[in-house]
Write a protein that holds these residues in place. Structure first.
Motif, PDB file in Angstrom:
ATOM      1  N   GLU A 144       0.828  -1.210   0.000  1.00  0.00           N
ATOM      2  CA  GLU A 144       0.000   0.000   0.000  1.00  0.00           C
ATOM      3  C   GLU A 144       0.865   1.264   0.000  1.00  0.00           C
ATOM      4  O   GLU A 144       0.507   2.266  -0.622  1.00  0.00           O
ATOM      5  N   LEU A 145       1.998   1.217   0.684  1.00  0.00           N
ATOM      6  CA  LEU A 145       2.904   2.375   0.677  1.00  0.00           C
ATOM      7  C   LEU A 145       3.355   2.690  -0.751  1.00  0.00           C
ATOM      8  O   LEU A 145       3.375   3.854  -1.174  1.00  0.00           O
ATOM      9  N   PHE A 146       3.693   1.656  -1.516  1.00  0.00           N
ATOM     10  CA  PHE A 146       4.095   1.876  -2.907  1.00  0.00           C
ATOM     11  C   PHE A 146       2.906   2.338  -3.747  1.00  0.00           C
ATOM     12  O   PHE A 146       3.073   3.168  -4.646  1.00  0.00           O
ATOM     13  N   ALA A 147       1.721   1.813  -3.468  1.00  0.00           N
ATOM     14  CA  ALA A 147       0.535   2.261  -4.208  1.00  0.00           C
ATOM     15  C   ALA A 147       0.286   3.749  -3.973  1.00  0.00           C
ATOM     16  O   ALA A 147      -0.023   4.499  -4.915  1.00  0.00           O
ATOM     17  N   GLN A 148       0.430   4.198  -2.730  1.00  0.00           N
ATOM     18  CA  GLN A 148       0.261   5.621  -2.435  1.00  0.00           C
ATOM     19  C   GLN A 148       1.333   6.448  -3.133  1.00  0.00           C
ATOM     20  O   GLN A 148       1.062   7.547  -3.633  1.00  0.00           O
ATOM     21  N   GLY A 149       2.562   5.914  -3.186  1.00  0.00           N
ATOM     22  CA  GLY A 149       3.640   6.627  -3.861  1.00  0.00           C
ATOM     23  C   GLY A 149       3.368   6.780  -5.345  1.00  0.00           C
ATOM     24  O   GLY A 149       3.590   7.854  -5.938  1.00  0.00           O
ATOM     25  N   ILE A 150       2.883   5.706  -5.984  1.00  0.00           N
ATOM     26  CA  ILE A 150       2.553   5.769  -7.413  1.00  0.00           C
ATOM     27  C   ILE A 150       1.456   6.799  -7.652  1.00  0.00           C
ATOM     28  O   ILE A 150       1.532   7.623  -8.573  1.00  0.00           O
ATOM     29  N   HIS A 151       0.414   6.763  -6.813  1.00  0.00           N
ATOM     30  CA  HIS A 151      -0.673   7.737  -6.956  1.00  0.00           C
ATOM     31  C   HIS A 151      -0.159   9.164  -6.791  1.00  0.00           C
ATOM     32  O   HIS A 151      -0.478  10.051  -7.599  1.00  0.00           O
ATOM     33  N   GLY A 152       0.643   9.385  -5.751  1.00  0.00           N
ATOM     34  CA  GLY A 152       1.102  10.744  -5.454  1.00  0.00           C
ATOM     35  C   GLY A 152       1.946  11.359  -6.544  1.00  0.00           C
ATOM     36  O   GLY A 152       1.929  12.582  -6.732  1.00  0.00           O
ATOM     37  N   GLU A 153       2.717  10.538  -7.264  1.00  0.00           N
ATOM     38  CA  GLU A 153       3.583  11.079  -8.313  1.00  0.00           C
ATOM     39  C   GLU A 153       2.964  10.962  -9.704  1.00  0.00           C
ATOM     40  O   GLU A 153       3.635  11.239 -10.699  1.00  0.00           O
ATOM     41  N   SER A 154       1.701  10.569  -9.768  1.00  0.00           N
ATOM     42  CA  SER A 154       1.021  10.456 -11.055  1.00  0.00           C
ATOM     43  C   SER A 154       0.257  11.738 -11.362  1.00  0.00           C
ATOM     44  O   SER A 154       0.153  12.641 -10.532  1.00  0.00           O
ATOM     45  N   ALA A 155      -0.298  11.797 -12.562  1.00  0.00           N
ATOM     46  CA  ALA A 155      -1.115  12.943 -12.938  1.00  0.00           C
ATOM     47  C   ALA A 155      -2.390  13.018 -12.103  1.00  0.00           C
ATOM     48  O   ALA A 155      -3.064  14.048 -12.075  1.00  0.00           O
ATOM     49  N   ARG A 156      -2.740  11.924 -11.416  1.00  0.00           N
ATOM     50  CA  ARG A 156      -3.924  11.882 -10.564  1.00  0.00           C
ATOM     51  C   ARG A 156      -3.607  12.247  -9.121  1.00  0.00           C
ATOM     52  O   ARG A 156      -4.453  12.073  -8.234  1.00  0.00           O
TER      53      ARG A 156
END
Length: 628
Positions: free
Chosen positions: A357-369
Motif C-alpha cells: 500500500e505504501l508503494f501504491a500511495q507513492g505511485i498515486h502521489g507522483e502520477s497525474a492523478r
C-alpha cells in the motif's frame, strides 16, 4: 573561484602556505591572499573580498568572536608540531621545566610527555592576549625556565626574559585547514543557492504564503501575502492581520495535522486555505498557511477537493517515506516511479508486510492523478454482498438495512483518482465479474439501480498470491487478471534486502521511543547481526512488531544487546506463538497455509498471525482448499 584569506602570525609561514597551495589538486580554483600580521593588528586587516579566512591561535579565536559573514577556519596545532617543539626546546635550552602557553586545544594532555623528555611540562591557557603577562609570571613562579607557544606568547615570553620557542604550523595542518575552508565555502554556496531558490519560488507564485510561529506571530511571508494584507506583516499577530485564518491555524497547531481546502468568503471573494504544521522532533513548531483566490466557476472543484480531504481519501505517504539502504528497494522505487508516469493499471505483488500500500500511495502521489482521491479497500475483510456494495454503491432500498438515499461506492469516490484493491486474490468470483465490467466499460451501476455513472479511475491491485496459478485452477478470472496485470511491480521480501533491516529497525525503535517519551538506545553490532540473519516471514510488519518487543524487553535504557533481540525473537517475546520455526516462504499458497496450520497444531488464530494475514483471509483460503 574560491577566495581564501590566510592570516599568518610570522613571515616563515608564508612559505608553508605556498607549498600547500602548490600541491593542492585544483590550484586554479583557489584565489588566495596572505596577511602576515601579529594578533594586535588582526582587527585592521581588510577582510573583503574573501569567502573564508584561515588563521590560527588567538587570531582565529578573535575573528570567530566577531560573527563575520564568512567562515573562520582555525589551523590546528598537531601532535607532531608539539613534539617537535619540545625536542627543539630541550636541545637548545636544556630546561628543567617547560611552560606551554597559548590558546590551542592540542595543549591538553601535553604534561604526560614530561617523563619521556625528562623535564617538567606545564600548560597555561590565558583568557586573552592581555592575560599573557599574568600567566607568564605564574609560570616563572612555578619554576618554568622555558616557554613554548604561539607568536603572541613567544614574543611576550622573550620580553619577560624567558628562553622561548615559537610553535610552527606544518604543511599537514595548513593543508587540512585549506580543505576545511573549501568544504565550508561549498556548503555555504549550496545553502545560499537553496535559500535564493526558495525565495524566488515563494515570491514568484501567486499563492499567498505565511509562516506563523507557535505563539501566533507571522515570521515569514511572500509578496502575494503582503498584497492581500496591504501592510507590513513581520512580527504581526495572525489574528490581527488575517483573523479569518486564526481558527484553522489553531486547529492545525493543536492537532499537529494539516488542514486542506478550507474555504473563506472575504469581501465578496472566496479564498481556499491550507494549513501545514511544521514538525520539530515530533512537536509542532508553527504552521505554514497557503491561500489563494478561487474563481466562482472553480468553487465547486474546490469544494470537491475539500470533501476528498475531509473523507481522508488522500495518499498520506510517498516514496520519500520508504526507508531503505538502496539495492533492491531502490530499484523497486525506480520502477514504481516509471509506472506513476503512465495511466495503465498496476499489479503489485509481494509477500505480506512488504509495503504494497505504501508503494501504491507513492505511485498515486507522483502520477497525474496525485491531486485526486486515493481510495483503498482490503478485499479480504468483507463478505461478497457487502464487498460488492462497497465497491459499486447502492440505491435507496436496494436491500434490507441499506442507508436511506443510497450510497456512492468506492469507484465513484475514487473518480479522477486511484482505487487500491489490496488482497485482490480474495475477491469472490461473482464480484470479480462485476469488477471486470467496470474496468472494461469505465462506468458503474449502483446495486438496485438502472442509472449508469461514468467513472475515471486507475486501479492499483495488490496480492501476495500467485494469480496466474489461481487462474489455472479457475479460482481467479483470467480476463480480469489481464485487465489488472498491465504493469507488474514485484516488491522484494525483507530477507532479500538485509541491508534495509538496520535502518528500518532504527526507525521503528525511534518512533516508539518518541511516543513513550524514553531515550533512543544505541544498537549493539551483534544485535544488528541477529536481525540481519532472521528470515522475517512477516517482513516489515514483523520487524515493526519486533522493535516494539525489543523496546519493552531490553535490559538497559541506553543499549539494545544481542540478548535483548534473542528474547524478543523467542516464543516468550513473540506474543505466545508456538515454538515451531516459522514456515519458509513457498510459492504454493496452499502448501504454505497448511504448513502454518501444522506448525501451529491446528490453532487458526496463531496460523493467521504466522502467515501475516487475518482470520477471515485464512478462513477463505481453507474454504477454497476444501475446508481442510
Amino acid at each position: 573561484m574560491k577566495q581564501v584569506l590566510f592570516i599568518a602570525p610570522y613571515a616563515e609561514m608564508l612559505e608553508t602556505i605556498q607549498a600547500v597551495l602548490r600541491r593542492y589538486p585544483s590550484p586554479e580554483q583557489i584565489a588566495h591572499r596572505v596577511a602576515v600580521v601579529p594578533v594586535d593588528d588582526v582587527d585592521h586587516i581588510p577582510l573583503s573580498p574573501c569567502d573564508a579566512i584561515v588563521a590560527r591561535g588567538y587570531s582565529a579565536r578573535r575573528l570567530k568572536s566577531e560573527a563575520l559573514d564568512v567562515p573562520v577556519i582555525e589551523i590546528e596545532i598537531g601532535g607532531y608540531d608539539v613534539l617537535a617543539s619540545i625536542q627543539e626546546c630541550r636541545k637548545r635550552f636544556r630546561p628543567a621545566n617547560i611552560a606551554f602557553v597559548g590558546f590551542y586545544s592540542a595543549f591538553n594532555g601535553i604534561s604526560k610527555f614530561a617523563e619521556v623528555f625528562d623535564c617538567g611540562i606545564r600548560v597555561y591557557i590565558p583568557r586573552d592576549v592581555e592575560d599573557l603577562d599574568r600567566v607568564l609570571e605564574a609560570a616563572r613562579a612555578d619554576g618554568c625556565d622555558a616557554v613554548i607557544g604561539g607568536y603572541s606568547a613567544y614574543a611576550r615570553a622573550l620580553a619577560h626574559g624567558f628562553n622561548a620557542i615559537g610553535l610552527r604550523s606544518g604543511e599537514e595542518a595548513v593543508g587540512h585547514a585549506l580543505e576545511e575552508a573549501v568544504r565550508a565555502i561549498d556548503l555555504i554556496r549550496q545553502e545560499r543557492i537553496r535559500a535564493e531558490t526558495y525565495r524566488i519560488i515563494t515570491q514568484s507564485v501567486k499563492t499567498g504564503i505565511v509562516y506563523v510561529d507557535a505563539n501566533g506571530f507571522i515570521r515569514e511571508q511572500n509578496s502575494a501575502a503582503r498584497s492581500l494584507a496591504r501592510c507590513k506583516l513581520d512580527a504581526r499577530r495572525l489574528d490581527e492581520v488575517f483573523p479569518f485564518m486564526a481558527e484553522s491555524y489553531r486547529q492545525s497547531l493543536q492537532n499537529a495535522q494539516p488542514i486542506v481546502g478550507e474555504l473563506r468568503d472575504i469581501g465578496g471573494a472566496t479564498l481556499s486555505l491550507d494549513c501545514t504544521p511544521v514538525m520539530v522532533q515530533g512537536l509542532p513548531g508553527g504552521v505554514v498557511i497557503s491561500f489563494e483566490s478561487v474563481a466562482p466557476e472553480g468553487r465547486q472543484a474546490a469544494l470537491a477537493q475539500k470533501r476528498i480531504a475531509e473523507r481522508r481519501l488522500v495518499a498520506r505517504h510517498g516514496f520519500a517515506d520508504v526507508i531503505h539502504a538502496g539495492g533492491p528497494t531502490a530499484a523497486a522505487i525506480d520502477t514504481a516511479r516509471r509506472f506513476a508516469r503512465l495511466s495503465a493499471n498496476v499489479l503489485i505483488t509481494g509477500e505480506t508486510g512488504t509495503g504494497k500500500e505504501l508503494f501504491a500511495q507513492g505511485i498515486h502521489g507522483e502520477s497525474a492523478r496525485g491531486k485526486g482521491p486515493f481510495v483503498a479497500i482490503n478485499c479480504a475483510t468483507l463478505p461478497a454482498p457487502l464487498l460488492e456494495s462497497e465497491l459499486f454503491g447502492y440505491v435507496d432500498g436496494a436491500f434490507t438495512g441499506s442507508a436511506r438515499g443510497g450510497r456512492a461506492g468506492l469507484f465513484e469516490l475514487a473518480d479522477g483518482g486511484t482505487l487500491f484493491l489490496d488482497e485482490i486474490a480474495e475477491l469472490p468470483l461473482g464480484v470479480q465479474g462485476a469488477l471486470l465490467r467496470v474496468l472494461q466499460e469505465g462506468e458503474v451501476r449502483r446495486i438496485g439501480g438502472d442509472r449508469v455513472r461514468p467513472v475515471d479511475v486507475r486501479v492499483i491491485a495488490a496480492t501476495n498470491a500467485d494469480l496466474a496459478d489461481l487462474a489455472e485452477r479457475n479460482l481467479f478470472r483470467r480476463d480480469l487478471l489481464f485487465r489488472i496485470d498491465v504493469l507488474d511491480l514485484r516488491l522484494p521480501p525483507l530477507r532479500e534486502r538485509p541491508d534495509d533491516i538496520p535502518a528500518l529497525f532504527a526507525y521503528f525503535l525511534k518512533r516508539n521511543c518518541r511516543r513513550d517519551g524514553v531515550p533512543m538506545p544505541q544498537m549493539q553490532e551483534a544485535a544488528l547481526d541477529l536481525l540481519r540473519a532472521h528470515d522475517f516471514p512477516g517482513n516489515v510488519r514483523e520487524l515493526s512488531n519486533l522493535a516494539e518487543r525489543v523496546g519493552a524487553l531490553r535490559q538497559y535504557p541506553h543499549l539494545v544487546t544481542a540478548d535483548d533481540v534473542r528474547r524478543a525473537l523467542g516464543p516468550a517475546g513473540a506474543s505466545a506463538l508456538p515454538p515451531a520455526a516459522p514456515c519458509p516462504p513457498r510459492a504454493d499458497t496452499r502448501a504454505q497455509t497448511l504448513d502454518a496450520l501444522s506448525a501451529c497444531r491446528g490453532n487458526r488464530t496463531a496460523a493467521a498471525r504466522l502467515l501475516g494475514i487475518d482470520r477471515t483471509t485464512l478462513w477463505r483460503r481453507l474454504q477454497r482448499y476444501g475446508g481442510v
